[in-house]
Design a protein around this motif. Structure first.
Motif, PDB file in Angstrom:
ATOM      1  N   LYS A 151      44.174  42.703  43.148  1.00 25.79           N
ATOM      2  CA  LYS A 151      44.609  42.952  41.902  1.00 25.79           C
ATOM      3  C   LYS A 151      46.069  41.947  41.631  1.00 25.79           C
ATOM      4  CE  LYS A 151      44.026  47.959  41.464  1.00 25.79           C
ATOM      5  NZ  LYS A 151      44.506  49.416  41.615  1.00 25.79           N
ATOM      6  N   ASN A 154      48.862  38.650  36.503  1.00 18.95           N
ATOM      7  CA  ASN A 154      48.792  37.652  35.694  1.00 18.95           C
ATOM      8  C   ASN A 154      47.296  36.975  35.678  1.00 18.95           C
ATOM      9  OD1 ASN A 154      48.657  35.289  33.855  1.00 18.95           O
ATOM     10  ND2 ASN A 154      50.776  34.885  34.235  1.00 18.95           N
ATOM     11  N   LYS A 155      46.468  37.495  34.971  1.00 22.61           N
ATOM     12  CA  LYS A 155      45.142  37.173  35.093  1.00 22.61           C
ATOM     13  C   LYS A 155      44.991  35.611  34.728  1.00 22.61           C
ATOM     14  CE  LYS A 155      42.578  41.549  34.416  1.00 22.61           C
ATOM     15  NZ  LYS A 155      41.633  42.158  33.579  1.00 22.61           N
ATOM     16  N   GLU A 156      45.664  35.281  33.632  1.00 21.15           N
ATOM     17  CA  GLU A 156      45.581  33.754  33.144  1.00 21.15           C
ATOM     18  C   GLU A 156      45.896  32.914  34.551  1.00 21.15           C
ATOM     19  OE1 GLU A 156      47.319  33.085  29.600  1.00 21.15           O
ATOM     20  OE2 GLU A 156      46.376  34.409  28.341  1.00 21.15           O
ATOM     21  N   SER A 169      38.008  34.920  32.818  1.00 22.19           N
ATOM     22  CA  SER A 169      39.015  35.769  32.034  1.00 22.19           C
ATOM     23  C   SER A 169      39.011  36.944  32.605  1.00 22.19           C
ATOM     24  CB  SER A 169      39.092  35.616  30.638  1.00 22.19           C
ATOM     25  OG  SER A 169      37.879  36.256  29.994  1.00 22.19           O
ATOM     26  N   ASN A 170      38.234  37.824  33.086  1.00 18.46           N
ATOM     27  CA  ASN A 170      38.222  39.085  33.644  1.00 18.46           C
ATOM     28  C   ASN A 170      38.100  39.166  35.000  1.00 18.46           C
ATOM     29  OD1 ASN A 170      38.346  40.309  31.311  1.00 18.46           O
ATOM     30  ND2 ASN A 170      36.113  40.030  31.115  1.00 18.46           N
ATOM     31  N   LEU A 171      38.410  37.782  35.761  1.00 16.20           N
ATOM     32  CA  LEU A 171      38.422  37.600  37.193  1.00 16.20           C
ATOM     33  C   LEU A 171      37.068  38.060  37.673  1.00 16.20           C
ATOM     34  CD1 LEU A 171      41.883  38.811  38.291  1.00 16.20           C
ATOM     35  CD2 LEU A 171      41.193  36.457  37.408  1.00 16.20           C
ATOM     36  N   CYS A 185      43.459  30.996  44.663  1.00 16.57           N
ATOM     37  CA  CYS A 185      43.521  32.041  43.748  1.00 16.57           C
ATOM     38  C   CYS A 185      44.255  33.213  44.691  1.00 16.57           C
ATOM     39  CB  CYS A 185      41.915  32.473  43.507  1.00 16.57           C
ATOM     40  SG  CYS A 185      40.933  32.911  44.787  1.00 16.57           S
TER      41      CYS A 185
END
Length: 227
Positions: A151, A154-156, A169-171, A185
Protein backbone atom coordinates in the motif's frame (compact mmCIF):
# COMPACT_ATOMS: atom_id res chain seq x y z
CA UNK A 1 4.14 -25.82 -19.08
CA UNK A 2 1.29 -23.43 -19.85
CA UNK A 3 1.56 -20.10 -21.63
CA UNK A 4 -0.53 -17.05 -22.53
CA UNK A 5 0.24 -14.25 -24.95
CA UNK A 6 1.03 -10.94 -23.22
CA UNK A 7 1.78 -8.71 -26.20
CA UNK A 8 2.95 -8.82 -29.81
CA UNK A 9 5.01 -6.01 -31.32
CA UNK A 10 5.70 -6.74 -34.98
CA UNK A 11 8.28 -9.53 -35.11
CA UNK A 12 8.53 -9.58 -31.29
CA UNK A 13 6.28 -11.43 -28.88
CA UNK A 14 5.99 -11.75 -25.08
CA UNK A 15 4.48 -14.76 -23.30
CA UNK A 16 3.45 -15.45 -19.72
CA UNK A 17 4.76 -18.95 -18.99
CA UNK A 18 3.28 -20.85 -16.03
CA UNK A 19 3.91 -24.18 -14.29
CA UNK A 20 7.54 -24.22 -15.34
CA UNK A 21 11.06 -23.90 -13.94
CA UNK A 22 14.28 -22.05 -14.68
CA UNK A 23 15.74 -25.23 -16.15
CA UNK A 24 12.78 -25.74 -18.48
CA UNK A 25 12.51 -22.17 -19.81
CA UNK A 26 16.28 -22.03 -20.28
CA UNK A 27 16.09 -25.26 -22.26
CA UNK A 28 13.35 -23.67 -24.38
CA UNK A 29 15.50 -20.58 -24.93
CA UNK A 30 18.48 -22.68 -26.00
CA UNK A 31 16.29 -24.77 -28.31
CA UNK A 32 15.03 -21.64 -30.11
CA UNK A 33 18.58 -20.35 -30.54
CA UNK A 34 20.15 -23.61 -31.68
CA UNK A 35 17.57 -26.06 -33.03
CA UNK A 36 15.14 -24.10 -35.22
CA UNK A 37 16.09 -24.55 -38.92
CA UNK A 38 16.77 -21.65 -41.28
CA UNK A 39 18.57 -20.81 -44.52
CA UNK A 40 21.75 -18.72 -44.78
CA UNK A 41 24.44 -18.00 -47.35
CA UNK A 42 27.03 -20.70 -46.73
CA UNK A 43 29.38 -20.45 -49.71
CA UNK A 44 30.56 -17.39 -51.66
CA UNK A 45 32.55 -17.24 -54.90
CA UNK A 46 34.00 -13.85 -55.81
CA UNK A 47 34.10 -13.01 -59.50
CA UNK A 48 35.31 -9.47 -58.88
CA UNK A 49 35.83 -7.33 -55.79
CA UNK A 50 37.47 -3.93 -56.03
CA UNK A 51 35.74 -2.55 -52.92
CA UNK A 52 37.51 -1.37 -49.77
CA UNK A 53 36.72 -4.65 -47.96
CA UNK A 54 38.47 -8.01 -48.20
CA UNK A 55 36.54 -11.00 -49.52
CA UNK A 56 36.32 -12.49 -46.02
CA UNK A 57 34.56 -9.40 -44.63
CA UNK A 58 31.95 -9.41 -47.36
CA UNK A 59 31.44 -13.19 -47.06
CA UNK A 60 30.71 -12.79 -43.36
CA UNK A 61 28.21 -10.01 -44.03
CA UNK A 62 26.43 -12.02 -46.72
CA UNK A 63 26.16 -14.97 -44.35
CA UNK A 64 24.41 -12.85 -41.73
CA UNK A 65 21.73 -11.48 -44.09
CA UNK A 66 18.36 -13.00 -43.03
CA UNK A 67 16.74 -15.18 -45.69
CA UNK A 68 13.14 -16.33 -45.88
CA UNK A 69 12.40 -19.89 -44.79
CA UNK A 70 10.33 -22.69 -46.28
CA UNK A 71 10.39 -26.31 -45.19
CA UNK A 72 12.57 -27.52 -48.06
CA UNK A 73 16.00 -29.10 -48.02
CA UNK A 74 18.03 -28.12 -51.06
CA UNK A 75 20.69 -25.58 -52.01
CA UNK A 76 19.66 -22.20 -53.42
CA UNK A 77 21.83 -20.05 -55.67
CA UNK A 78 22.30 -16.30 -55.25
CA UNK A 79 24.10 -13.67 -57.30
CA UNK A 80 25.16 -10.06 -56.79
CA UNK A 81 26.46 -7.71 -59.49
CA UNK A 82 26.91 -4.04 -58.56
CA UNK A 83 29.03 -1.25 -60.00
CA UNK A 84 29.70 1.94 -58.02
CA UNK A 85 29.21 4.60 -57.02
CA UNK A 86 26.66 3.73 -54.37
CA UNK A 87 25.84 1.59 -51.36
CA UNK A 88 25.36 -2.11 -51.98
CA UNK A 89 22.32 -3.28 -50.04
CA UNK A 90 21.10 -6.80 -49.32
CA UNK A 91 18.35 -6.28 -51.91
CA UNK A 92 21.04 -6.55 -54.59
CA UNK A 93 21.52 -10.21 -53.63
CA UNK A 94 19.22 -12.01 -56.07
CA UNK A 95 17.92 -15.54 -55.56
CA UNK A 96 17.24 -18.24 -58.14
CA UNK A 97 14.33 -19.53 -56.04
CA UNK A 98 11.24 -17.51 -55.05
CA UNK A 99 10.81 -19.56 -51.87
CA UNK A 100 14.24 -18.74 -50.43
CA UNK A 101 15.25 -15.10 -50.88
CA UNK A 102 16.50 -12.07 -48.97
CA UNK A 103 14.06 -11.17 -46.18
CA UNK A 104 15.26 -7.63 -45.45
CA UNK A 105 16.46 -5.74 -48.54
CA UNK A 106 17.74 -2.65 -46.68
CA UNK A 107 20.84 -4.07 -44.97
CA UNK A 108 24.02 -2.25 -46.11
CA UNK A 109 26.86 -4.50 -47.27
CA UNK A 110 29.57 -2.16 -48.59
CA UNK A 111 29.89 1.29 -50.15
CA UNK A 112 31.46 1.43 -53.62
CA UNK A 113 33.23 4.40 -55.17
CA UNK A 114 33.15 5.34 -58.85
CA UNK A 115 34.36 2.40 -60.95
CA UNK A 116 34.49 -0.11 -58.09
CA UNK A 117 32.76 -3.43 -58.73
CA UNK A 118 31.39 -6.21 -56.56
CA UNK A 119 30.35 -9.38 -58.35
CA UNK A 120 29.74 -12.63 -56.47
CA UNK A 121 27.90 -15.92 -56.70
CA UNK A 122 26.67 -17.60 -53.53
CA UNK A 123 24.97 -20.74 -52.27
CA UNK A 124 22.49 -20.81 -49.39
CA UNK A 125 21.94 -23.96 -47.37
CA UNK A 126 19.65 -25.10 -44.59
CA UNK A 127 21.19 -25.28 -41.14
CA UNK A 128 20.79 -24.77 -37.40
CA UNK A 129 22.09 -22.24 -34.89
CA UNK A 130 24.16 -24.97 -33.24
CA UNK A 131 26.13 -25.24 -36.50
CA UNK A 132 26.78 -21.50 -36.92
CA UNK A 133 25.24 -18.28 -35.62
CA UNK A 134 24.24 -17.27 -39.17
CA UNK A 135 21.60 -20.04 -39.06
CA UNK A 136 20.03 -18.59 -35.90
CA UNK A 137 16.67 -17.25 -37.08
CA UNK A 138 15.35 -15.95 -33.75
CA UNK A 139 16.40 -14.42 -30.45
CA UNK A 140 14.92 -15.40 -27.09
CA UNK A 141 15.23 -14.49 -23.41
CA UNK A 142 13.23 -14.93 -20.23
CA UNK A 143 12.76 -13.31 -16.84
CA UNK A 144 10.82 -14.12 -13.70
CA UNK A 145 7.20 -13.00 -13.72
CA UNK A 146 6.77 -10.10 -11.25
CA UNK A 147 4.18 -9.64 -8.52
CA UNK A 148 3.58 -6.20 -7.03
CA UNK A 149 2.10 -5.83 -3.55
CA UNK A 150 1.84 -3.18 -0.87
CA UNK A 151 0.00 0.00 0.00
CA UNK A 152 1.23 3.46 -0.84
CA UNK A 153 0.14 6.93 0.22
CA UNK A 154 0.92 8.57 -3.12
CA UNK A 155 -0.01 6.50 -6.17
CA UNK A 156 1.24 9.13 -8.61
CA UNK A 157 4.69 8.99 -7.06
CA UNK A 158 4.77 5.19 -7.36
CA UNK A 159 3.75 5.37 -11.02
CA UNK A 160 6.46 7.96 -11.75
CA UNK A 161 9.08 5.83 -10.01
CA UNK A 162 8.25 2.95 -12.37
CA UNK A 163 10.21 4.34 -15.32
CA UNK A 164 9.47 1.23 -17.39
CA UNK A 165 5.73 1.97 -17.36
CA UNK A 166 4.75 -1.40 -15.93
CA UNK A 167 2.14 0.10 -13.57
CA UNK A 168 -1.02 2.05 -14.36
CA UNK A 169 -2.61 4.79 -12.24
CA UNK A 170 -4.28 2.15 -10.02
CA UNK A 171 -0.92 0.41 -9.51
CA UNK A 172 -2.06 -2.60 -11.53
CA UNK A 173 0.71 -4.50 -13.27
CA UNK A 174 -0.35 -3.87 -16.88
CA UNK A 175 3.04 -4.53 -18.50
CA UNK A 176 4.72 -7.38 -16.61
CA UNK A 177 7.22 -7.82 -19.45
CA UNK A 178 8.47 -4.26 -18.87
CA UNK A 179 9.38 -4.89 -15.22
CA UNK A 180 13.06 -5.67 -14.66
CA UNK A 181 12.94 -5.75 -10.84
CA UNK A 182 14.84 -2.47 -10.58
CA UNK A 183 13.21 -1.81 -7.20
CA UNK A 184 12.50 1.88 -7.80
CA UNK A 185 8.78 1.51 -7.00
CA UNK A 186 9.73 0.07 -3.60
CA UNK A 187 10.82 3.58 -2.60
CA UNK A 188 7.10 4.43 -2.59
CA UNK A 189 6.21 1.45 -0.39
CA UNK A 190 5.51 -1.27 -2.93
CA UNK A 191 7.12 -4.70 -2.90
CA UNK A 192 8.14 -6.47 -6.10
CA UNK A 193 8.90 -10.17 -6.00
CA UNK A 194 9.16 -13.02 -8.55
CA UNK A 195 6.30 -15.51 -8.81
CA UNK A 196 7.60 -19.04 -8.37
CA UNK A 197 7.21 -21.16 -11.50
CA UNK A 198 6.10 -18.23 -13.69
CA UNK A 199 8.12 -16.36 -16.30
CA UNK A 200 8.04 -13.70 -18.99
CA UNK A 201 9.36 -15.22 -22.21
CA UNK A 202 10.43 -13.12 -25.21
CA UNK A 203 10.95 -14.22 -28.82
CA UNK A 204 12.00 -12.11 -31.81
CA UNK A 205 11.98 -13.56 -35.32
CA UNK A 206 14.60 -12.56 -37.89
CA UNK A 207 12.77 -13.86 -40.97
CA UNK A 208 9.30 -14.56 -42.39
CA UNK A 209 8.46 -17.19 -39.75
CA UNK A 210 6.31 -15.56 -37.05
CA UNK A 211 7.65 -15.49 -33.47
CA UNK A 212 4.46 -17.27 -32.33
CA UNK A 213 5.17 -20.16 -34.71
CA UNK A 214 8.77 -20.41 -33.53
CA UNK A 215 7.73 -20.43 -29.87
CA UNK A 216 4.86 -22.90 -30.20
CA UNK A 217 6.83 -25.24 -32.46
CA UNK A 218 9.71 -25.23 -29.98
CA UNK A 219 7.39 -26.00 -27.05
CA UNK A 220 5.83 -28.92 -28.95
CA UNK A 221 9.25 -30.28 -29.96
CA UNK A 222 10.50 -30.22 -26.37
CA UNK A 223 7.35 -31.96 -25.13
CA UNK A 224 7.85 -34.74 -27.70
CA UNK A 225 11.45 -35.19 -26.57
CA UNK A 226 10.32 -35.57 -22.97
CA UNK A 227 7.86 -38.28 -23.98
Amino acid sequence: MKFDLIEKLGSKVFYHVKDSSFAEVNLLRRFILTSVPSFAVDEVTFKENSSCLFNEFISARLGLIPLTFEDVDYEVGFSLDFTGPGMVYSGSLKSTDDKIKVFNEDIPIVSLEEGQVLKVEAVARRGFGRDHVKFQNAYAWYNSYPEVKGKVKNKEEAVKLCVKGALNSNLDLVKPHACDFCGECELAGLKVSPVEGEFVFFVESYNNVSPESIFEMSVKSLKKRKE
